[in-house]
Design an enzyme around this catalytic site. Structure first.
Site, PDB file in Angstrom:
ATOM      1  N   ASP A  31     -12.237  -2.291 -12.459  1.00  0.00           N
ATOM      2  CA  ASP A  31     -11.882  -1.170 -11.472  1.00  0.00           C
ATOM      3  C   ASP A  31     -10.392  -0.936 -11.844  1.00  0.00           C
ATOM      4  OD1 ASP A  31     -12.308   0.404  -9.365  1.00  0.00           O
ATOM      5  OD2 ASP A  31     -11.719  -0.969  -7.968  1.00  0.00           O
TER       6      ASP A  31
ATOM      7  N   ARG B  76       3.171  -2.889   1.006  1.00  0.00           N
ATOM      8  CA  ARG B  76       4.495  -3.630   0.492  1.00  0.00           C
ATOM      9  C   ARG B  76       5.703  -2.331   1.052  1.00  0.00           C
ATOM     10  NH1 ARG B  76       0.771  -4.033  -3.466  1.00  0.00           N
ATOM     11  NH2 ARG B  76       0.653  -1.967  -4.216  1.00  0.00           N
TER      12      ARG B  76
ATOM     13  N   GLU C 278     -14.155   2.482  -0.652  1.00  0.00           N
ATOM     14  CA  GLU C 278     -13.466   3.200  -1.510  1.00  0.00           C
ATOM     15  C   GLU C 278     -14.235   3.905  -2.271  1.00  0.00           C
ATOM     16  OE1 GLU C 278      -9.505   0.465  -2.392  1.00  0.00           O
ATOM     17  OE2 GLU C 278     -11.138   0.066  -3.818  1.00  0.00           O
TER      18      GLU C 278
ATOM     19  N   GLU D  98     -15.244   6.114  -5.350  1.00  0.00           N
ATOM     20  CA  GLU D  98     -14.713   6.077  -6.650  1.00  0.00           C
ATOM     21  C   GLU D  98     -15.823   6.962  -7.510  1.00  0.00           C
ATOM     22  OE1 GLU D  98     -13.194   2.709  -8.358  1.00  0.00           O
ATOM     23  OE2 GLU D  98     -12.715   1.909  -6.328  1.00  0.00           O
TER      24      GLU D  98
ATOM     25  N   ASP E 158     -16.419   0.936  -3.901  1.00  0.00           N
ATOM     26  CA  ASP E 158     -15.916  -0.411  -3.835  1.00  0.00           C
ATOM     27  C   ASP E 158     -15.440  -0.781  -2.350  1.00  0.00           C
ATOM     28  OD1 ASP E 158     -14.572  -2.790  -4.631  1.00  0.00           O
ATOM     29  OD2 ASP E 158     -12.565  -1.467  -5.292  1.00  0.00           O
TER      30      ASP E 158
ATOM     31  N   ARG F 183      -9.870  -5.268   3.756  1.00  0.00           N
ATOM     32  CA  ARG F 183      -8.335  -4.980   3.873  1.00  0.00           C
ATOM     33  C   ARG F 183      -7.584  -6.364   4.279  1.00  0.00           C
ATOM     34  NH1 ARG F 183      -8.143  -1.624  -0.129  1.00  0.00           N
ATOM     35  NH2 ARG F 183      -9.171   0.625   0.471  1.00  0.00           N
TER      36      ARG F 183
ATOM     37  N   GLN G  82      -7.925  -8.975   1.723  1.00  0.00           N
ATOM     38  CA  GLN G  82      -7.583  -8.437   0.469  1.00  0.00           C
ATOM     39  C   GLN G  82      -5.808  -8.719   0.657  1.00  0.00           C
ATOM     40  OE1 GLN G  82      -7.957  -4.464  -0.490  1.00  0.00           O
ATOM     41  NE2 GLN G  82      -6.503  -4.184  -1.899  1.00  0.00           N
TER      42      GLN G  82
ATOM     43  N   TYR H  59      -4.150 -11.238  -2.268  1.00  0.00           N
ATOM     44  CA  TYR H  59      -3.922 -10.442  -3.476  1.00  0.00           C
ATOM     45  C   TYR H  59      -2.757 -11.126  -4.161  1.00  0.00           C
ATOM     46  CZ  TYR H  59      -0.354  -7.052  -2.224  1.00  0.00           C
ATOM     47  OH  TYR H  59       0.756  -6.539  -1.653  1.00  0.00           O
TER      48      TYR H  59
ATOM     49  N   THR I  31      -9.820   4.444  -6.215  1.00  0.00           N
ATOM     50  CA  THR I  31     -10.157   5.329  -5.234  1.00  0.00           C
ATOM     51  C   THR I  31      -9.799   6.763  -5.306  1.00  0.00           C
ATOM     52  OG1 THR I  31      -9.525   3.452  -3.673  1.00  0.00           O
ATOM     53  CG2 THR I  31      -9.690   5.517  -2.753  1.00  0.00           C
TER      54      THR I  31
ATOM     55  N   GLU J 211      -6.473   4.292   4.173  1.00  0.00           N
ATOM     56  CA  GLU J 211      -5.250   5.757   4.102  1.00  0.00           C
ATOM     57  C   GLU J 211      -5.831   6.544   5.171  1.00  0.00           C
ATOM     58  OE1 GLU J 211      -4.680   7.211  -0.017  1.00  0.00           O
ATOM     59  OE2 GLU J 211      -6.631   5.968  -0.220  1.00  0.00           O
TER      60      GLU J 211
HETATM   61  O1  LIG Z   1      -1.979  -1.885  -4.365  1.00  0.00           O
HETATM   62  C1  LIG Z   1      -2.760  -2.880  -4.061  1.00  0.00           C
HETATM   63  O2  LIG Z   1      -2.342  -3.902  -3.730  1.00  0.00           O
HETATM   64  C2  LIG Z   1      -4.100  -2.832  -4.377  1.00  0.00           C
HETATM   65  C3  LIG Z   1      -4.846  -1.502  -4.136  1.00  0.00           C
HETATM   66  C4  LIG Z   1      -6.303  -1.623  -4.037  1.00  0.00           C
HETATM   67  O3  LIG Z   1      -7.064  -1.515  -3.331  1.00  0.00           O
HETATM   68  C5  LIG Z   1      -7.156  -1.854  -5.466  1.00  0.00           C
HETATM   69  C6  LIG Z   1      -8.192  -0.935  -5.719  1.00  0.00           C
HETATM   70  O4  LIG Z   1      -9.236  -1.198  -5.584  1.00  0.00           O
HETATM   71  C7  LIG Z   1      -7.879   0.029  -6.732  1.00  0.00           C
HETATM   72  C8  LIG Z   1      -8.275   1.555  -6.251  1.00  0.00           C
HETATM   73  O5  LIG Z   1      -9.567   1.421  -5.757  1.00  0.00           O
HETATM   74  O6  LIG Z   1      -7.631   2.398  -6.359  1.00  0.00           O
HETATM   75 CA    CA Z   2     -11.223   0.019  -5.881  1.00  0.00          CA
HETATM   76 MG    MG Z   3     -16.018  -4.048  -4.646  1.00  0.00          MG
END
Ligand SMILES: O=C(O)/C=C/C(=O)CC(=O)CC(=O)O
Ligand code: CA
Ligand code: MG
Length: 401
Positions: free
Chosen positions: A116, A132, A189, A191, A223, A227, A230, A234, A334, A348
């Protein structure tokens, strides 16, 4: 004339599309092609026409067909379009058309590897701000390479499969220790998923100029993302259990050949990428999305806003010599644009839950509730003013077990 000879230009599954899927028939699964609201049993049609190469469709997945590579895909498509546009073989076609209402579709691919990506600058910037807040939203590498992670191919499921709310660890902001329980920030997400055909040899990178030869077609991909799980897990290796519980894809794979009119330039890359990521193959696709939450369209993402090209994703994920295999799927990341109403996830869209959305029944939402249904739809321009539809990708949330 038969009904498939004069489909209206706005029919999303006309003869310029012809997506492939796998249907469960009483005597076993077979590869089928979609025409409007019918599935054409192409294995049986090919058998009747004495076409040897149609044997690959006598299968529970598209993988054998994917393995044959771009020349075979083009030949099959030319044969199908010729057969369907002509009138002389209509009597052969008609008995093999089955109304979709009576056909069960299965996951069309035996999924090999799943990657992904993170190719939307707007999504990456927004997520960076929320996850962040004390750092630059885009990491220093972001404009030099298409960032990705390896996902869990075994939990890719077909549209319509129910999504059980995952449980896991999360650390509430006010708490010093993590707690365990069902996710309370379950998200989507929106995609685009790319289906890979034709393998490569270990140690042999795919050059940009050859990258599209390895992409058979596309599906809508969701996807699903927890959250809260995650955000806690992560660091530093990236998404893990917050995303691996399920990823939904549409049941029909639209071949790249159907998207020739959808090619568009990328929005622009600055700085210019390194040589192995450069070239004419670095184009985007004009695909319009709709995110439907319980019957209300809450967002309309545009794929043409994506920063990185699918060809660059292929070149990048093989530049170290890693192989491609038929049945690999990679997600674009995404799809989010600059405007709020084009954001492809609820993290978002609701700005981390601070700006709820209102649905048609006047209820409000931040993240997904049990029983909620998400339907992702997408379409692209086709030849001569026609429309190419991607098959919808649907999922309903079931309570945590
Ligand atoms: O920036 C991050 O820590 C993670 C972001 C995401 O959620 C990752 C992801 O699945 C990528 C996306 O779908 O654009
Ligand atoms: Ca994704
Ligand atoms: Mg997934």
């Amino acid at each position: 004339m038969n009904w498939w000879h004069d489909l209206p230009a706005d029919e999303p599954f006309g003869l310029d599309n012809l997506p492939y899927g796998v249907a469960e028939f009483p005597d076993g699964p077979r590869v089928v092609v979609r025409i409007a609201d019918h599935a054409l049993d192409i294995a049986r049609l090919a058998e009747q026409a004495g076409m040897e190469s149609g044997m690959v469709w006598e299968s529970g997945s598209l993988n054998a067909f994917l393995d044959q590579g771009p020349e075979a895909w083009a030949a099959a498509r030319a044969w199908l379009q010729d057969t369907l546009r002509g009138t002389e073989r209509a009597d052969c076609v008609a008995p093999h058309l089955h109304p979709l209402a009576g056909v069960a579709m299965r996951l069309p691919i035996e999924v090999a590897d799943y990657v992904d990506f993170y190719a939307s600058e707007h999504h990456a910037t927004n997520v960076g701000r929320m996850f962040r807040p004390d750092s630059e939203p885009l990491t220093p590498n972001w404009k030099h390479l298409p960032i990705g992670y390896h996902g869990r191919s075994g939990t890719i499921v077909a549209s319509g499969t129910e999504i059980v709310r995952p449980s896991g660890q999360r650390k509430p902001p006010e708490s010093t220790a993590p707690v365990f329980g069902p996710s309370v920030r379950l998200d989507i997400e929106a995609e685009l998923g790319f289906v890979v055909g034709g393998g490569t040899r270990l140690g042999q990178p795919v050059a940009m100029a050859d990258a599209w030869q390895h992409i058979f077609g596309v599906v809508i991909l969701n996807d699903w993302s927890a959250r809260d799980i995650q955000a806690w897990e992560y660091v530093p290796l990236g998404p893990f259990l917050g995303k691996s519980f399920a990823t939904s894809i549409g049941a029909w794979v639209t071949p790249m050949a159907a998207l020739s009119e959808a090619k568009v330039p990328l929005p622009g890359q600055d700085p210019a990428p390194l040589r192995y990521l450069a070239g004419e193959a670095a184009y985007g696709l004009d695909i319009h999305y709709e995110v439907d939450w319980n019957g209300t369209i809450v967002s309309r993402p545009e794929y043409r806003e994506m920063y990185w090209s699918p060809a660059q994703m292929v070149a990048h994920m093989t530049v170290n010599g890693a192989t491609l295999r038929s049945g690999d799927i990679f997600g674009s990341g995404t799809i989010s644009g600059p405007a709020k109403e084009t954001r492809g996830c609820f993290l978002e869209l609701t700005w981390s839950g601070q700006e709820p959305v209102t649905l048609a029944d006047a209820s409000t939402r931040t993240f997904l509730e049990d029983g909620d249904t998400i339907t992702l739809r997408a379409s692209a321009p086709g030849p001569n003013g026609t429309v190419i539809g991607l098959a919808e990708c649907v999922g309903t949330i079931a309570p945590a077990r």
